[in-house]
Design an enzyme around this catalytic site. Structure first.
Site, PDB file in Angstrom:
ATOM      1  N   GLY A  23       0.831  -1.188   0.000  1.00  0.00           N
ATOM      2  CA  GLY A  23       0.000   0.000   0.000  1.00  0.00           C
ATOM      3  C   GLY A  23       0.867   1.239   0.000  1.00  0.00           C
ATOM      4  O   GLY A  23       2.023   1.217  -0.418  1.00  0.00           O
ATOM      5  N   CYS A  24       0.329   2.316   0.504  1.00  0.00           N
ATOM      6  CA  CYS A  24       1.038   3.596   0.536  1.00  0.00           C
ATOM      7  C   CYS A  24       2.273   3.504   1.421  1.00  0.00           C
ATOM      8  O   CYS A  24       2.198   3.020   2.554  1.00  0.00           O
ATOM      9  CB  CYS A  24       0.094   4.672   1.061  1.00  0.00           C
ATOM     10  SG  CYS A  24       0.877   6.281   1.232  1.00  0.00           S
TER      11      CYS A  24
END
Length: 190
Positions: free
Chosen positions: A20-21
């Site tokens: 993810g981020c």
């Protein structure tokens, strides 16, 4: 010479993870004892020197990653992976929460045969435990060239804890880590 003067400190090891981020992963791994540095970056794509904008387009093939330098005498590679599998969903292909695209894929980039073996063992144990209803889709690959992200992405949560995304997404992941892995939190964060 005393024994304490003869002791050599073990060399640092490197772990490279995407889930993810990178702001979420960076915020967590910065608080782990034995972690010496965490650099947000990009890996696994087809172009050299990618930018945030090019990676976000999905056209470069890079994943957002964190590149971690750690002391294996203080925290093990297995510990880092166990944290990784708690703070993101390894069963969603190319997205985490509202972040969609191949740049948000779940990936472990290994730096040695030992890391490769440990990563496969941890994934096998997760699947055997049936913790997740869906299969683990985390990719395990040999580490490619890693490119640091732009300076404004480094230490992002520390600098912007009240920014909307940080408050809504990063802070809950950090809280989840802190609740489950108290014994691995560095003293300056306790």
């Amino acid at each position: 010479m005393s024994d304490s003067m003869n002791k050599t400190h073990s060399p640092l090891e490197r772990a490279t993870l995407g889930g993810g981020c990178f702001w979420c992963l960076e915020a967590v791994y910065q608080q782990i004892k034995g972690v010496q540095s965490v650099v947000s970056g990009y890996a696994g794509g087809q172009t050299s020197n990618p930018t945030y904008e090019s990676v976000c387009s999905g056209e470069t093939g890079h994943a957002e990653i964190v590149d971690i330098q750690f002391d294996p005498e203080q925290v093990s590679y297995r510990d880092l992976l166990e944290i990784f599998f708690v703070i993101h969903d390894p069963t969603t292909l190319n997205y985490q929460g509202n972040d969609h695209g191949t740049q948000y894929r779940s990936v472990i980039y290994t730096h040695s045969e030992q890391q490769n073996q440990i990563a496969h063992e941890v994934v096998h144990e997760l699947e055997a435990s049936k913790i997740y209803r869906d299969p683990v889709v985390t990719q395990i690959e040999v580490a490619p060239t890693i490119y640091p992200a732009e300076d404004y992405h480094q230490n992002y949560f520390q600098q912007h804890p009240y920014q909307g995304y940080c408050a809504a997404v990063v802070a809950p992941k950090l809280a989840k880590f802190r609740a489950k892995f108290q014994s691995l939190i560095a003293p300056q964060y306790t």
